[in-house]
Design a protein around this motif. Structure first.
Motif, PDB file in Angstrom:
ATOM      1  N   UNK A  23       0.824  -1.213   0.000  1.00 40.32           N
ATOM      2  CA  UNK A  23       0.000   0.000   0.000  1.00 40.32           C
ATOM      3  C   UNK A  23       0.853   1.255   0.000  1.00 40.32           C
ATOM      4  N   UNK A  24       2.174   1.117  -0.107  1.00 37.28           N
ATOM      5  CA  UNK A  24       3.052   2.280  -0.111  1.00 37.28           C
ATOM      6  C   UNK A  24       3.416   2.713   1.290  1.00 37.28           C
ATOM      7  N   UNK A  25       4.584   3.325   1.417  1.00 35.05           N
ATOM      8  CA  UNK A  25       5.027   3.809   2.724  1.00 35.05           C
ATOM      9  C   UNK A  25       5.328   2.693   3.703  1.00 35.05           C
ATOM     10  N   UNK A  26       5.682   1.535   3.167  1.00 37.80           N
ATOM     11  CA  UNK A  26       5.995   0.409   4.051  1.00 37.80           C
ATOM     12  C   UNK A  26       4.782  -0.261   4.658  1.00 37.80           C
ATOM     13  N   UNK A  27       3.597   0.040   4.162  1.00 29.99           N
ATOM     14  CA  UNK A  27       2.372  -0.543   4.698  1.00 29.99           C
ATOM     15  C   UNK A  27       1.819  -1.593   3.733  1.00 29.99           C
ATOM     16  N   UNK A  28       1.060  -2.520   4.290  1.00 29.52           N
ATOM     17  CA  UNK A  28       0.411  -3.558   3.503  1.00 29.52           C
ATOM     18  C   UNK A  28      -1.095  -3.431   3.649  1.00 29.52           C
ATOM     19  N   UNK A  29      -1.772  -3.663   2.574  1.00 38.18           N
ATOM     20  CA  UNK A  29      -3.238  -3.666   2.619  1.00 38.18           C
ATOM     21  C   UNK A  29      -3.738  -5.108   2.501  1.00 38.18           C
ATOM     22  N   UNK A  30      -4.831  -5.394   3.180  1.00 37.76           N
ATOM     23  CA  UNK A  30      -5.429  -6.731   3.159  1.00 37.76           C
ATOM     24  C   UNK A  30      -6.881  -6.612   2.706  1.00 37.76           C
ATOM     25  N   UNK A  31      -7.214  -7.356   1.671  1.00 39.60           N
ATOM     26  CA  UNK A  31      -8.569  -7.349   1.148  1.00 39.60           C
ATOM     27  C   UNK A  31      -9.097  -8.778   1.121  1.00 39.60           C
ATOM     28  N   UNK A  32     -10.382  -8.980   1.388  1.00 41.03           N
ATOM     29  CA  UNK A  32     -10.933 -10.340   1.384  1.00 41.03           C
ATOM     30  C   UNK A  32     -10.936 -10.931  -0.024  1.00 41.03           C
ATOM     31  N   UNK A  33     -10.689 -12.231  -0.101  1.00 45.34           N
ATOM     32  CA  UNK A  33     -10.725 -12.981  -1.353  1.00 45.34           C
ATOM     33  C   UNK A  33     -11.129 -14.405  -1.028  1.00 45.34           C
ATOM     34  N   UNK A  34     -11.360 -15.211  -2.039  1.00 45.25           N
ATOM     35  CA  UNK A  34     -11.809 -16.589  -1.824  1.00 45.25           C
ATOM     36  C   UNK A  34     -11.372 -17.458  -2.984  1.00 45.25           C
ATOM     37  N   UNK A  35     -11.116 -18.744  -2.657  1.00 49.40           N
ATOM     38  CA  UNK A  35     -10.774 -19.756  -3.648  1.00 49.40           C
ATOM     39  C   UNK A  35     -11.886 -20.790  -3.677  1.00 49.40           C
ATOM     40  N   UNK A  36     -12.474 -20.996  -4.835  1.00 51.53           N
ATOM     41  CA  UNK A  36     -13.483 -22.033  -5.012  1.00 51.53           C
ATOM     42  C   UNK A  36     -12.766 -23.263  -5.556  1.00 51.53           C
ATOM     43  N   UNK A  37     -12.598 -24.284  -4.685  1.00 49.10           N
ATOM     44  CA  UNK A  37     -11.855 -25.479  -5.071  1.00 49.10           C
ATOM     45  C   UNK A  37     -12.711 -26.450  -5.867  1.00 49.10           C
ATOM     46  N   UNK A  38     -13.943 -26.568  -5.532  1.00 50.23           N
ATOM     47  CA  UNK A  38     -14.835 -27.499  -6.220  1.00 50.23           C
ATOM     48  C   UNK A  38     -16.254 -26.971  -6.112  1.00 50.23           C
TER      49      UNK A  38
END
Length: 497
Positions: free
Chosen positions: A33-48
């Motif tokens: 996210x710049x400036x040494x920061x990290x951003x976290x956003x929700x995501x998902x994996x559909x395996x089956x």
């Protein structure tokens, strides 16, 4: 593998997979996210999924809602074994850029000066960890989300590296076997690095990191020749492909074996599989343990009079590892205040003693308070908790006997019986010796000794009164010596016959 058998295997695999393991893995998409920061956003994996369309996820950006296409079936197989009661795996996703490996020994995998065009496009790396598995997978998403009822992005699993022993616990002196498997599917036919059909050469690397230090434990490049770093500490790896299909996908094995593990060998082990411009890595946390032995003295009984303090109790906790996480509890069972209670009294621990194998020992001490008659038969227990032991720990106990309140026990009866048996045997031996000496005419001294021995026998086991059958009676009168010797001799002869 033939096409027909491949279809049959896929059909059988699908039949067993559709009802096993989690269908969706929730992840966090992590980016700078710049400036040494990290951003976290929700995501998902559909395996089956079932025959129906994927479930809608309006809370997710379609680029972070991924439907995984797994040609090798490695991900599906891993989660088919996933226990239903196990916690959901921690999952993180991030962007990935194909680059050649920096290690010199694996430079033969990337003779080209630049990444081939076949690897252009967007790449994602997924990392998952749980108590039952640890894996990483390189995914190559399609350029645009699919216009299904729920917008979703299809991504192909190209390289997957996983282990089913993410947190091995090894006893001191035993061998460590850290399993590792991997699978590779060429992203396009042009991505093959070798003109010859079959699986490509690869590099396998095992490293250990502990207390801020890192060491290369083992390196191997099956399919390539060239100088290799020497393995350390007797480490061995079973590195190779499991099959030789001409076009893939291929599965491989990189299981790591470390003999006679010692405490200094614990730490984080990183397993990396190198392919041209692609690297997959997973981690294992190797812990070395040794459960303690617990002994409590004085044992088995401690004695005390009412109003007096029992002897000091010493609980020896010996030869355990690691030293951290040890807890010692003192318990009193069967006391006057109930079935169980924490033992009272002064308590302290000794300093650690170190042994040659890396294990340690210590002693725990308890000075109980003065006892009462109501504590007769109560049990003092020393209970030890340690990461190498089950949840209940390990304990040793002694029984408190209050003086004057205990009667003869079964052991006392057995002891009296044995004493009487030995005394009877001694009496019989004295009788045999007296009979032998009385029948000998060699010397008067032998007669005197036989008379003395036989009088001793008469005292311990009186003879019957005088009778027509020849018995002697010496009580109630003062016979002279000649009468006494004659009577004794006649009695001896009578009993001897």
């Amino acid at each position: 593998m033939k096409p027909v058998s491949l279809l049959l295997a896929v059909a059988l695999g699908t039949a067993t997979v559709v009802s096993a393991g989690p269908a969706v893995i929730e992840c966090w998409f992590v980016e700078d996210a710049g400036g040494g920061r990290l951003s976290k956003k929700p995501s998902a994996l559909l395996l089956r999924q079932s025959s129906e369309s994927p479930p809608p996820r309006p809370d997710l950006d379609p680029e972070r809602y991924l439907k995984v296409h797994d040609p090798a079936g490695t991900l599906l197989a891993a989660f088919r074994r996933y226990p239903r009661d196990a916690p959901a795996p921690r999952c993180e996703m991030s962007h990935y850029v194909p680059l050649p490996a920096s290690a010199i020994w694996v430079s033969g995998l990337t003779p080209e000066q630049s990444c081939p065009r076949a690897l252009d496009g967007r790449w994602l790396m997924v990392s998952m960890s749980s108590p039952v598995l640890s894996l990483s997978s390189l995914l190559r998403p399609q350029s645009e989300p699919q216009p299904e009822p729920a917008l979703i992005t299809v991504a192909t699993a190209v390289l997957t590296v996983l282990t089913h022993t993410p947190t091995p616990r090894i006893r001191i002196g035993q061998d460590a076997l850290l399993d590792l498997s991997f699978a590779y599917t060429p992203p396009t036919p042009k991505a093959a690095t070798s003109l010859a059909p079959g699986p490509p050469p690869f590099g396998l690397e095992w490293r250990r990191q502990h207390l801020g230090k890192g060491h290369l434990m083992l390196a191997a490049t099956p399919g390539l020749s060239g100088p290799m770093p020497a393995a350390r500490e007797g480490a061995v790896a079973f590195a190779g492909w499991d099959d030789d299909e001409p076009l893939g996908p291929w599965t491989g094995n990189g299981t790591f074996w470390l003999p006679a593990v010692q405490p200094f060998q614990e730490g984080t082990y990183l397993a990396t599989v190198h392919l041209p411009y692609l690297q997959g890595q997973t981690t294992l946390e190797l812990a070395v343990q040794k459960p303690p032995k617990v002994t409590l003295t004085p044992a088995p009984l401690i004695w005390a009079a009412p109003g007096e303090a029992p002897p000091e109790l010493l609980c020896l906790v010996s030869h355990f590892y690691p030293s951290e996480g040890l807890e010692v509890e003192w318990e009193l069972w069967g006391g006057p205040e109930g079935r169980f209670q924490k033992a009272e009294g002064q308590r302290w621990l000794s300093a650690l003693s170190h042994h040659s194998d890396g294990s340690v020992s210590l002693s725990a001490h308890l000075q109980p308070p003065p006892v009462t008659t109501g504590q007769h038969g109560a049990r003092y227990a020393c209970r030890v908790h340690h990461p190498s032991l089950p949840a209940l720990g390990r304990s040793a106990e002694v029984t408190l006997q209050v003086a004057g309140l205990s009667g003869p026990s079964l052991e006392d009866g057995v002891g009296l019986f044995l004493s009487a048996f030995l005394l009877l045997g001694l009496i019989n031996m004295l009788g045999w010796a007296a009979a032998y000496l009385a029948t000998s005419e060699d010397s008067v001294e032998k007669v005197r000794h036989s008379t003395f021995l036989y009088f001793s026998l008469l005292i311990l086991s009186p003879l019957p009164n005088s009778s027509p059958e020849g018995g002697c009676w010496l009580g109630g009168q003062n016979p002279d010596l000649e009468f006494t010797q004659t009577c004794i001799k006649s009695c001896h002869l009578k009993h001897a016959t």
